[in-house]
Write a protein that holds these residues in place. Structure first.
Motif, mmCIF file in Angstrom:
data_model
loop_
_atom_site.group_PDB
_atom_site.id
_atom_site.type_symbol
_atom_site.label_atom_id
_atom_site.label_comp_id
_atom_site.label_asym_id
_atom_site.label_seq_id
_atom_site.Cartn_x
_atom_site.Cartn_y
_atom_site.Cartn_z
ATOM 1 N N LEU A 147 0.915 -1.292 0.013
ATOM 2 C CA LEU A 147 0.093 0.035 -0.102
ATOM 3 C C LEU A 147 0.847 1.152 -0.110
ATOM 4 N N SER A 148 1.840 1.245 0.609
ATOM 5 C CA SER A 148 2.969 2.577 0.567
ATOM 6 C C SER A 148 3.306 2.266 -1.051
ATOM 7 N N GLN A 149 3.622 1.343 -1.450
ATOM 8 C CA GLN A 149 4.150 1.583 -3.215
ATOM 9 C C GLN A 149 2.998 2.159 -3.831
ATOM 10 N N LEU A 150 1.694 1.853 -3.541
ATOM 11 C CA LEU A 150 0.523 2.248 -4.236
ATOM 12 C C LEU A 150 0.596 3.900 -4.094
ATOM 13 N N LEU A 151 0.849 4.323 -2.576
ATOM 14 C CA LEU A 151 0.765 5.887 -2.556
ATOM 15 C C LEU A 151 2.043 6.398 -3.309
ATOM 16 N N ASP A 152 3.022 5.823 -3.309
ATOM 17 C CA ASP A 152 4.260 6.228 -4.316
ATOM 18 C C ASP A 152 3.833 6.640 -5.519
ATOM 19 N N ASP A 153 3.207 5.622 -6.232
ATOM 20 C CA ASP A 153 2.665 5.668 -7.554
ATOM 21 C C ASP A 153 1.701 6.951 -7.743
ATOM 22 N N ILE A 154 0.598 6.903 -6.958
ATOM 23 C CA ILE A 154 -0.425 7.957 -7.143
ATOM 24 C C ILE A 154 0.217 9.457 -6.782
ATOM 25 N N PHE A 155 0.995 9.482 -5.834
ATOM 26 C CA PHE A 155 1.283 10.646 -5.334
ATOM 27 C C PHE A 155 2.540 11.174 -6.424
ATOM 28 N N THR A 156 3.258 10.318 -7.215
ATOM 29 C CA THR A 156 4.163 10.582 -8.357
ATOM 30 C C THR A 156 3.240 11.132 -9.540
ATOM 31 N N HIS A 157 2.120 10.633 -9.734
ATOM 32 C CA HIS A 157 1.446 10.649 -11.101
ATOM 33 C C HIS A 157 0.281 11.503 -10.972
ATOM 34 N N ASP A 158 -0.218 11.945 -9.965
ATOM 35 C CA ASP A 158 -1.686 12.420 -9.864
ATOM 36 C C ASP A 158 -1.556 13.771 -9.124
ATOM 37 N N GLU A 159 -1.725 14.764 -9.828
ATOM 38 C CA GLU A 159 -1.690 16.351 -9.362
ATOM 39 C C GLU A 159 -2.632 16.768 -8.766
ATOM 40 N N GLY A 160 -3.775 15.651 -8.491
ATOM 41 C CA GLY A 160 -5.120 16.190 -7.889
ATOM 42 C C GLY A 160 -4.914 16.581 -6.249
ATOM 43 N N VAL A 161 -5.691 17.129 -5.769
ATOM 44 C CA VAL A 161 -5.350 17.546 -4.249
ATOM 45 C C VAL A 161 -6.551 16.639 -3.297
ATOM 46 N N VAL A 162 -7.700 16.319 -4.095
ATOM 47 C CA VAL A 162 -8.620 15.634 -3.154
ATOM 48 C C VAL A 162 -8.883 14.311 -3.997
ATOM 49 N N LEU A 163 -8.658 13.083 -3.340
ATOM 50 C CA LEU A 163 -8.625 11.897 -3.877
ATOM 51 C C LEU A 163 -9.507 10.808 -3.199
ATOM 52 N N SER A 164 -10.102 10.014 -3.941
ATOM 53 C CA SER A 164 -11.175 9.136 -3.304
ATOM 54 C C SER A 164 -10.511 7.551 -3.551
ATOM 55 N N PHE A 165 -10.513 6.845 -2.459
ATOM 56 C CA PHE A 165 -9.955 5.336 -2.360
ATOM 57 C C PHE A 165 -11.253 4.700 -2.152
ATOM 58 N N THR A 166 -11.489 3.709 -2.707
ATOM 59 C CA THR A 166 -12.651 2.775 -2.384
ATOM 60 C C THR A 166 -11.888 1.325 -2.227
ATOM 61 N N SER A 167 -11.903 0.766 -0.959
ATOM 62 C CA SER A 167 -11.252 -0.528 -1.098
ATOM 63 C C SER A 167 -11.472 -1.303 0.269
ATOM 64 N N HIS A 168 -10.755 -1.755 1.062
ATOM 65 C CA HIS A 168 -11.000 -2.879 2.020
ATOM 66 C C HIS A 168 -10.379 -2.565 3.546
ATOM 67 N N SER A 169 -11.004 -3.027 4.726
ATOM 68 C CA SER A 169 -10.385 -2.672 5.852
ATOM 69 C C SER A 169 -8.986 -2.961 6.049
ATOM 70 N N GLY A 170 -8.507 -3.986 5.698
ATOM 71 C CA GLY A 170 -6.801 -4.341 5.718
ATOM 72 C C GLY A 170 -6.183 -3.252 4.895
ATOM 73 N N ALA A 171 -6.540 -2.861 3.671
ATOM 74 C CA ALA A 171 -5.839 -1.750 2.739
ATOM 75 C C ALA A 171 -5.974 -0.445 3.528
ATOM 76 N N ILE A 172 -6.938 -0.162 4.213
ATOM 77 C CA ILE A 172 -7.122 1.078 4.697
ATOM 78 C C ILE A 172 -6.486 0.984 5.980
ATOM 79 N N GLY A 173 -6.400 0.077 6.793
ATOM 80 C CA GLY A 173 -5.418 -0.036 7.731
ATOM 81 C C GLY A 173 -4.048 0.285 7.404
ATOM 82 N N SER A 174 -3.582 -0.407 6.547
ATOM 83 C CA SER A 174 -2.287 -0.366 6.048
ATOM 84 C C SER A 174 -1.982 1.110 5.684
ATOM 85 N N ILE A 175 -2.725 1.777 4.768
ATOM 86 C CA ILE A 175 -2.391 3.088 4.495
ATOM 87 C C ILE A 175 -2.377 4.119 5.565
#
Length: 335
Positions: free
Chosen positions: A256-284
């Motif tokens: 999930l840290s790698q996912l954040l690295d990917d998104i913060f590198t490529h997405d210039e948006g300021v407000v982002l939505s993530f729809t996922s799961h309890s384990g994924a959100i806990g790890s984020i």
């Protein structure tokens, strides 16, 4: 625990940067969920304006007040966040993440039916039983209602100034896609912010063993959900799920840290939505240094983050044993 080691490496082609990663800081004092005194077992985001704290901001102008109206709060908050982002140092970024957990799925029903211990060691490895199917589980009627409650909350707050997400990231598991659709389809989100869900392979629940966490083939998803956009390199068959290895917590946090690295590198948006799961959100939350905060099915938590770009790849954690109990060869007595 099984003795095999679980891989923590992300699959090739998912946009994970190799030359840098990000260091995250949670900006406290803006959402009740980030404050240590908030009881996550009792907190209701639906009754508390998503948890936004009513306060003043340095960007407030004369005439701005700390009114209790959602309209004033959200518009002043968005103005301040965008000012923070615009004035950030080089290689620093400010973003608001709305992290939504899927509504109740049939796998949740099955785990309650059989009990967690029996579910983990036996039932979770089947595609279904007793008239219930939970492989890549769908939402139940209750889960659909939970997602519609989130839709209603957004519909009430959008006219009052809550900033629409600029990008909608969604797990490739069916229950998350159904939740995102019910939460956001049909909302008046404003020009350029239309609901266009982007499927991210890494934004998914704990990998392995449980069939509810094995995604469907890409062709099936594209047939059932033709409005989805898939990230480059999205494979036809699930490249991450294993029938023998249950992803340990350290590996999930790294993914999930790698996912954040990917998104913060490529997405210039300021407000982002993530729809996922309890384990994924806990790890984020763990990856960005947020306090633990349990979400019920259908729950949403917003987080205000500062991200600093750091040279070099993210350090991969040591490999750990497969998570979870040994497999049972037959249904446990009493389950």
């Amino acid at each position: 625990m099984q003795s095999a080691s679980a891989s923590t490496s992300a699959p090739v082609g998912h946009g994970v940067p190799k030359s840098h990663h990000f260091k995250f800081t949670v900006l406290k004092g803006y959402f009740q969920q980030s404050e240590d005194e908030t009881n996550d077992k009792e907190f209701d985001f639906r009754k508390s304006n998503f948890g936004l704290i009513n306060r003043s901001y340095p960007s407030d102008e004369s005439g701005d007040t700390e009114e209790s109206s959602a309209k004033q709060q959200w518009r002043r908050f968005e103005k301040y966040v965008r000012k923070l982002n615009d004035e950030s140092a080089e290689n620093e970024y400010i973003k608001v993440l709305f992290l939504g957990r899927h509504g109740q799925g049939w796998h949740n029903v099955a785990e309650t039916k059989y009990g967690t211990a029996a579910w983990d060691c036996y039932w979770s490895m089947l595609d279904g039983a007793d008239g219930i199917t939970w492989a890549d589980a769908n939402l139940t009627g209750v889960g659909e209602g939970q997602a519609r409650d989130v839709h209603e909350l957004w519909s009430l707050l959008l006219p009052d100034g809550i900033p629409s997400p600029e990008t909608f990231y969604v797990s490739p598991l069916t229950r998350a896609i159904e939740t995102a659709d019910l939460s956001f389809k049909g909302l008046e989100l404003g020009p350029g912010n239309e609901y266009k869900p982007i499927i991210k392979e890494l934004l998914r629940e704990t990998l392995g063993i449980h069939t509810c966490d094995r995604r469907s083939p890409a062709t099936h998803l594209k047939t059932i959900f033709p409005h989805l956009a898939f990230e480059p390199g999205f494979a036809e068959d699930d490249p991450l799920w294993s029938a023998e290895l249950r992803e340990p917590n350290g590996a999930r946090r790294f993914r999930l840290s790698q996912l954040l690295d990917d998104i913060f590198t490529h997405d210039e948006g300021v407000v982002l939505s993530f729809t996922s799961h309890s384990g994924a959100i806990g790890s984020i939350l763990e990856a960005v240094g947020h306090r633990k905060f349990a979400l019920e099915t259908g729950g949403v938590i917003p987080v205000l983050l500062r991200a600093e770009k750091v040279d070099g790849e993210r350090e991969e954690p040591p490999k750990e044993p497969s998570e979870g109990p040994p497999k049972c060869t037959e249904p446990p007595v009493g389950s």
